[in-house]
Scaffold this motif. Structure first.
Motif, PDB file in Angstrom:
ATOM      1  N   TYR A 138       0.442   5.172  -8.851  1.00 42.55           N
ATOM      2  CA  TYR A 138       1.715   5.590  -9.473  1.00 42.55           C
ATOM      3  C   TYR A 138       2.398   4.302  -9.926  1.00 42.55           C
ATOM      4  O   TYR A 138       2.245   3.296  -9.967  1.00 42.55           O
ATOM      5  N   SER A 139       3.741   4.455 -10.542  1.00 41.32           N
ATOM      6  CA  SER A 139       4.348   3.549 -11.363  1.00 41.32           C
ATOM      7  C   SER A 139       4.825   2.697 -10.332  1.00 41.32           C
ATOM      8  O   SER A 139       4.980   2.849  -9.164  1.00 41.32           O
ATOM      9  N   LEU A 140       5.232   1.272 -10.794  1.00 45.90           N
ATOM     10  CA  LEU A 140       5.787   0.363 -10.143  1.00 45.90           C
ATOM     11  C   LEU A 140       7.108   0.683  -9.647  1.00 45.90           C
ATOM     12  O   LEU A 140       7.667   0.105  -8.609  1.00 45.90           O
ATOM     13  N   LYS A 141       7.885   1.406 -10.417  1.00 48.17           N
ATOM     14  CA  LYS A 141       9.192   1.882 -10.198  1.00 48.17           C
ATOM     15  C   LYS A 141       9.051   2.536  -8.987  1.00 48.17           C
ATOM     16  O   LYS A 141      10.175   2.782  -8.157  1.00 48.17           O
ATOM     17  N   PHE A 142       8.292   3.506  -8.636  1.00 46.17           N
ATOM     18  CA  PHE A 142       7.988   4.385  -7.388  1.00 46.17           C
ATOM     19  C   PHE A 142       7.623   3.564  -6.292  1.00 46.17           C
ATOM     20  O   PHE A 142       8.262   3.686  -5.089  1.00 46.17           O
ATOM     21  N   PHE A 143       6.688   2.640  -6.403  1.00 46.31           N
ATOM     22  CA  PHE A 143       6.515   1.584  -5.282  1.00 46.31           C
ATOM     23  C   PHE A 143       8.111   0.959  -4.818  1.00 46.31           C
ATOM     24  O   PHE A 143       8.302   0.618  -3.804  1.00 46.31           O
ATOM     25  N   THR A 144       8.768   0.455  -5.898  1.00 44.27           N
ATOM     26  CA  THR A 144      10.039  -0.279  -5.825  1.00 44.27           C
ATOM     27  C   THR A 144      11.123   0.464  -5.020  1.00 44.27           C
ATOM     28  O   THR A 144      11.599   0.318  -4.054  1.00 44.27           O
TER      29      THR A 144
END
Length: 335
Positions: free
Chosen positions: A216-222
């Motif tokens: 998934y997107s790094l934004k999701f991880f953040t």
């Protein structure tokens, strides 16, 4: 939870209507650009199997150099400094992981675990820690909750004699590439609502989030790390006897299942580690960071799930900040 794909348009959709979530690696590269596809098809650079390095002592080539051992126990070490560490944290010597910044332990027993509730919140790499402790304990630990047919179910073990509880809990979605039913369990299974300090002198919470979110997107991880930080802050407000640990990504280059295998460069873990460092600023004095990357790099670990030797090194590193072997307290068994 924010929506990162498409939100259903129905007005009367309730939680009970969402019965399943799934994600697969199939067609994962379908939307890659031509440049990305070309880069992904390149082979890794081959390093010669034999590399000759000649080292000389600063004072004399014939003088034996030794690594200085730390003179401070890890329980007395200023753990805030771990967030700023840039040198290797340790090395393997005769199969044992030796920390360079403080005196660690080489085994875990009832002295370390007595009168504690230890929560592991994360993925299957923390299940390895949970099972390692069960396999090394010299006393009986009664399994209270364990579903062998569904690995993503909470596992609980309790030892009445020493008042020890071990709990492993799966982190929230995403959990790719698995199919999941009973979604309420994953939405409600948050750290904030689960951790309890009843009946123990100390609670330990170990948090890890990495491998299942790589698709998934790094934004999701953040987003998830920010939410985890908020949960940790609330836990500190509710309890005074809680110690929180964050397990950083370890090095691996391959994930295998029955149907597929994915390879990735190990430097990806540095990106996620940097995000964790930035989000958790302000909690460096309260949260202990566990950097296991050096242990996996030192023996060139390839698999997502490390070998027993590395798991032992990781678990011993964790409890080195808890167990002071130089001044062991008396452990009294509960009759």
């Amino acid at each position: 939870m924010s929506w990162f794909c498409g939100k259903p348009s129905g007005r009367n959709i309730l939680c009970k209507h969402w019965v399943r979530i799934s994600r697969s690696w199939n067609n994962y590269t379908e939307n890659m650009s031509k440049c990305e596809q070309e880069l992904s098809m390149r082979n890794n650079t081959i390093i010669p199997t034999e590399v000759y390095i000649k080292t000389l002592s600063r004072s004399s080539a014939n003088r034996l150099n030794t690594v200085k051992q730390p003179n401070i126990t890890c329980t007395d070490y200023n753990t805030t400094r771990l967030w700023y560490k840039w040198k290797p944290s340790g090395y393997f010597y005769k199969g044992t992981w030796i920390l360079r910044h403080c005196k660690g332990i080489s085994d875990v027993d009832e002295t370390c675990l007595s009168n504690r509730h230890i929560y592991f919140w994360g993925d299957s790499t923390l299940i390895q820690w949970y099972h390692y402790l069960l396999s090394t304990l010299t006393f009986e630990c009664k399994i209270l909750l364990n579903d062998r047919h569904a690995w993503r179910q909470t596992k609980v073990c309790y030892c009445h004699r020493y008042n020890i509880t071990l709990t492993w809990m799966p982190h929230n979605i995403p959990i790719s590439p698995f199919h999941v039913e009973n979604l309420r369990h994953f939405f409600s299974n948050t750290i904030r609502e689960t951790v309890s300090n009843a009946g123990v002198s100390e609670v330990m919470l170990i948090v890890h989030l990495y491998s299942h979110i790589l698709m998934y997107s790094l934004k999701f991880f953040t987003f998830h790390i920010v939410e985890i930080k908020k949960c940790v802050e609330n836990i500190f407000k509710r309890f005074t006897n809680v110690r929180v640990f964050i397990k950083l990504p370890h090095t691996f280059q391959r994930m295998d299942t029955e149907n597929w295998m994915i390879k990735q460069p190990d430097f990806i873990g540095y990106i996620y580690t940097d995000i964790i460092h930035k989000v958790f600023k302000g909690l460096y004095k309260k949260v202990i960071v566990l950097d296991n990357r050096d242990a996996t790099i030192s023996i060139r670990n390839f698999e997502l799930h490390p070998s027993a030797r590395i798991v032992k090194a990781m678990v011993n590193q964790l409890f080195s900040y808890v167990c002071n072997r130089s001044s062991r307290p008396e452990v009294r068994a509960i009759r």
